[in-house]
Design an enzyme around this catalytic site. Structure first.
Site, PDB file in Angstrom:
ATOM      1  N   ASP A   1       0.819  -1.215   0.000  1.00 54.68           N
ATOM      2  CA  ASP A   1       0.000   0.000   0.000  1.00 54.68           C
ATOM      3  C   ASP A   1       0.858   1.273   0.000  1.00 54.68           C
ATOM      4  O   ASP A   1       1.924   1.302   0.605  1.00 54.68           O
ATOM      5  CB  ASP A   1      -0.896  -0.041   1.247  1.00 54.68           C
ATOM      6  CG  ASP A   1      -2.108   0.871   1.115  1.00 54.68           C
ATOM      7  OD1 ASP A   1      -2.333   1.407   0.020  1.00 54.68           O
ATOM      8  OD2 ASP A   1      -2.835   1.020   2.123  1.00 54.68           O
ATOM      9  N   HIS A   2       0.366   2.294  -0.661  1.00 57.88           N
ATOM     10  CA  HIS A   2       0.986   3.621  -0.675  1.00 57.88           C
ATOM     11  C   HIS A   2       2.483   3.578  -0.985  1.00 57.88           C
ATOM     12  O   HIS A   2       3.310   4.078  -0.228  1.00 57.88           O
ATOM     13  CB  HIS A   2       0.745   4.336   0.664  1.00 57.88           C
ATOM     14  CG  HIS A   2      -0.644   4.894   0.770  1.00 57.88           C
ATOM     15  ND1 HIS A   2      -1.045   6.012   0.096  1.00 57.88           N
ATOM     16  CD2 HIS A   2      -1.730   4.453   1.446  1.00 57.88           C
ATOM     17  CE1 HIS A   2      -2.331   6.254   0.363  1.00 57.88           C
ATOM     18  NE2 HIS A   2      -2.769   5.319   1.172  1.00 57.88           N
TER      19      HIS A   2
ATOM     20  N   HIS B   1     -10.270   4.760   0.586  1.00 57.50           N
ATOM     21  CA  HIS B   1      -9.179   4.707   1.567  1.00 57.50           C
ATOM     22  C   HIS B   1      -9.648   5.294   2.893  1.00 57.50           C
ATOM     23  O   HIS B   1     -10.633   6.020   2.932  1.00 57.50           O
ATOM     24  CB  HIS B   1      -7.980   5.513   1.071  1.00 57.50           C
ATOM     25  CG  HIS B   1      -7.138   4.769   0.087  1.00 57.50           C
ATOM     26  ND1 HIS B   1      -5.767   4.696   0.165  1.00 57.50           N
ATOM     27  CD2 HIS B   1      -7.487   4.049  -0.998  1.00 57.50           C
ATOM     28  CE1 HIS B   1      -5.312   3.986  -0.842  1.00 57.50           C
ATOM     29  NE2 HIS B   1      -6.324   3.585  -1.572  1.00 57.50           N
TER      30      HIS B   1
ATOM     31  N   GLU C   1      -3.269  -0.320  -8.112  1.00 49.64           N
ATOM     32  CA  GLU C   1      -4.218   0.727  -7.706  1.00 49.64           C
ATOM     33  C   GLU C   1      -3.473   2.054  -7.761  1.00 49.64           C
ATOM     34  O   GLU C   1      -2.284   2.116  -7.466  1.00 49.64           O
ATOM     35  CB  GLU C   1      -4.736   0.466  -6.285  1.00 49.64           C
ATOM     36  CG  GLU C   1      -5.571   1.622  -5.739  1.00 49.64           C
ATOM     37  CD  GLU C   1      -6.410   1.264  -4.517  1.00 49.64           C
ATOM     38  OE1 GLU C   1      -7.132   0.250  -4.558  1.00 49.64           O
ATOM     39  OE2 GLU C   1      -6.326   2.001  -3.519  1.00 49.64           O
TER      40      GLU C   1
ATOM     41  N   LYS D   1      -9.411   9.066  10.433  1.00 51.48           N
ATOM     42  CA  LYS D   1      -9.071   7.691  10.779  1.00 51.48           C
ATOM     43  C   LYS D   1      -9.991   7.108  11.855  1.00 51.48           C
ATOM     44  O   LYS D   1     -10.167   7.700  12.917  1.00 51.48           O
ATOM     45  CB  LYS D   1      -7.629   7.627  11.297  1.00 51.48           C
ATOM     46  CG  LYS D   1      -6.586   8.111  10.304  1.00 51.48           C
ATOM     47  CD  LYS D   1      -6.377   7.113   9.198  1.00 51.48           C
ATOM     48  CE  LYS D   1      -5.353   7.621   8.184  1.00 51.48           C
ATOM     49  NZ  LYS D   1      -5.256   6.744   7.024  1.00 51.48           N
TER      50      LYS D   1
HETATM   51 ZN   LIG Z   1      -4.845   5.741   1.594  1.00 51.87          ZN
END
Ligand SMILES: [Zn+2]
Length: 495
Positions: free
Chosen positions: A164-165, A348, A273, A315
């Protein structure tokens, strides 16, 4: 059971019940021992299966029983012997990313996925490089923890692994080597957030500095109009200049990362992605179309894209913003994704956004990926609150101390003054329902997991992990309950 085998069942070991499997002439299981969980393999002594594993061997007639630790070596060997433990591609199926910062959440994640009966494809290994650094884990550890969790629960229906990221080619290399299959490229650092107020002259100047391959002329978009399912989007000179100034460098970066990935991964298949969710300004529909059109022109292939939507995705808490505005925004993005792909829209910071799930599910018609991570850490804290309230109280007091510094790298609005004081808390698990406390606990995970005492010991980490290791069932039950709430809205049939 095959009579050919001695039968692990008849041994006096205590097993994780769903882990037991017979495959290609050998038996495998995860056993609980006084020293922790162990891999157990039982095979005919003459079989070569056992050579792949490390551990202590004992002879049982013409069978050999091997008992080994959950080492990287054994995880790798197990993935070869039991191919369903290898991550695979998920394509355009509705999917969910279940990030696990502690490496113990996969069993609970598997149980939640089982509850929705194959309607949602899971990603069990998922972590960003930033989180790996904060939790001091390597890509291989993230992969191996997911392997053991999938094995423990006997999940055979496939899963993805999301690196991810990713921001640099080195990130890609490290995650490829660990067997990841899904790569999220984040060109956030290349997005120019200052274009909103720039004049036409400033925009031209910014665009002139961009690489040749993303110059507006090359895009072929100037003066063009698009009918996106009734949504009419046109590229005037100003619109195109602004989109290019904002995202041009990001597109060049994604294209370069994609080429690197393709060259390095081949012949292994992978999926991609593109995420621009961590930017200051929302991605407009025109900008989304620009991104999709340009990435396509440069040969990038992707399965999902994460624009920055309107509203706030903080978050571990619900969506903050106007639901009607989100609906209008998401409707446009999903129409573009259908027409220019199809590809999935990725949500996300997707955990705990309960108010938008039904909207997203209805509009996306299955083309959606929900990404979660830190909320599983909060469920770990819930487990700690029930099993070791003193430890939880210490963690909370520490999190409050850390919050002013730790919140800087996140978009959160919790205020220390609004979160209950430790001395005023009567029910510790109820604290996780309080907005401010929840965010404070969420964004301080890196400090909680890595903080050291003066003698170099980790202040909370070992105790926290010991409680979770001692209560795997309680943690799994909490996770299952929490994630079924996330997944259920995405299983509703859309007419
Ligand atoms: Zn994200």
């Amino acid at each position: 059971m095959d009579p050919y085998h001695f039968g692990l069942i008849s041994s006096n070991l205590s097993f994780f019940p769903r882990s037991l499997v017979i495959h290609d002439g050998a038996e495998y299981a995860l056993a609980e021992t006084a020293g922790g969980a162990r891999l157990v393999v039982l095979a005919p002594s003459r079989s070569s299966v056992l050579d792949a594993f490390e551990g202590e061997r004992s002879e049982l007639g013409d069978q050999t029983l091997l008992m080994g630790t959950l080492s990287p070596h054994n995880a790798a060997a197990l993935r070869v012997r039991l191919p369903w433990l290898q991550p695979r591609l998920l394509g355009l199926r509705t999917s969910v990313g279940l990030g696990d910062r502690l490496g113990l959440a996969t069993p609970g994640h598997v149980r939640a996925i089982r509850m929705v009966q194959g309607k949602i494809a899971p990603i069990f290994a998922q972590q960003s490089i930033r989180e790996m650094t904060r939790t001091r884990r390597t890509p291989q550890q993230v992969m191996d923890d997911a392997t053991w969790g999938v094995f423990a629960e006997g999940w055979r229906d496939g899963f993805g692994a999301d690196a991810d990221h990713l921001k640099t080619p080195e990130d890609i290399d490290a995650c490829l080597a660990a067997g990841f299959t899904f790569f999220t490229i984040d060109p956030g650092a290349q997005v120019n957030n200052l274009v909103e107020t720039a004049s036409l002259i400033d925009l031209r100047r910014l665009v002139d500095r961009l690489p040749v391959e993303v110059q507006p002329r090359a895009s072929g978009l100037l003066g063009k109009g698009f009918d996106i399912d009734g949504l009419w989007l046109t590229f005037s000179e100003a619109t195109l200049l602004k989109a290019t100034a904002k995202y041009g460098q990001a597109i060049a970066h994604v294209a370069a990362m994609y080429r690197h990935l393709e060259q390095t991964a081949t012949p292994r298949p992978f999926e991609l992605e593109v995420s621009v969710d961590e930017t200051d300004q929302p991605t407009s529909h025109t900008e989304h179309l620009y991104l999709a059109s340009e990435l396509k022109r440069l040969g990038v292939k992707w399965v999902s894209l994460a624009p920055r939507y309107v509203g706030r995705f903080e978050k571990g808490v619900d969506y903050i913003g106007d639901l009607a505005a989100f609906e209008a925004d998401f409707a446009g993005h999903t129409a573009i994704a259908r027409q220019f792909g199809p590809y999935k829209l990725s949500l996300h910071s997707g955990s705990d956004k309960f108010s938008i799930y039904p909207i997203a599910n209805r509009l996306a018609r299955g083309l959606v990926h929900l990404k979660t991570a830190g909320t599983s850490y909060l469920e770990a804290l819930r487990t700690i609150a029930a099993r070791d309230p003193d430890l939880f109280q210490e963690i909370y007091a520490f999190a409050r101390e850390r919050y002013p510094d730790d919140k800087v790298s996140y978009h959160v609005s919790a205020e220390l003054e609004k979160a209950p004081l430790p001395e005023d808390v009567t029910a510790w698990d109820g604290l996780l329902e309080q907005f401010d406390a929840r965010e404070i606990l969420h964004v301080t995970f890196g400090s909680v997991l890595s903080d050291q005492t003066l003698d170099g010991q980790r202040r909370f980490f070992d105790r926290l992990m010991a409680v979770l290791h001692a209560n795997p069932e309680a943690y799994a039950v909490n996770l299952e309950r929490h994630f079924v709430r996330h997944l259920q809205p995405f299983t509703e049939n859309v007419p």
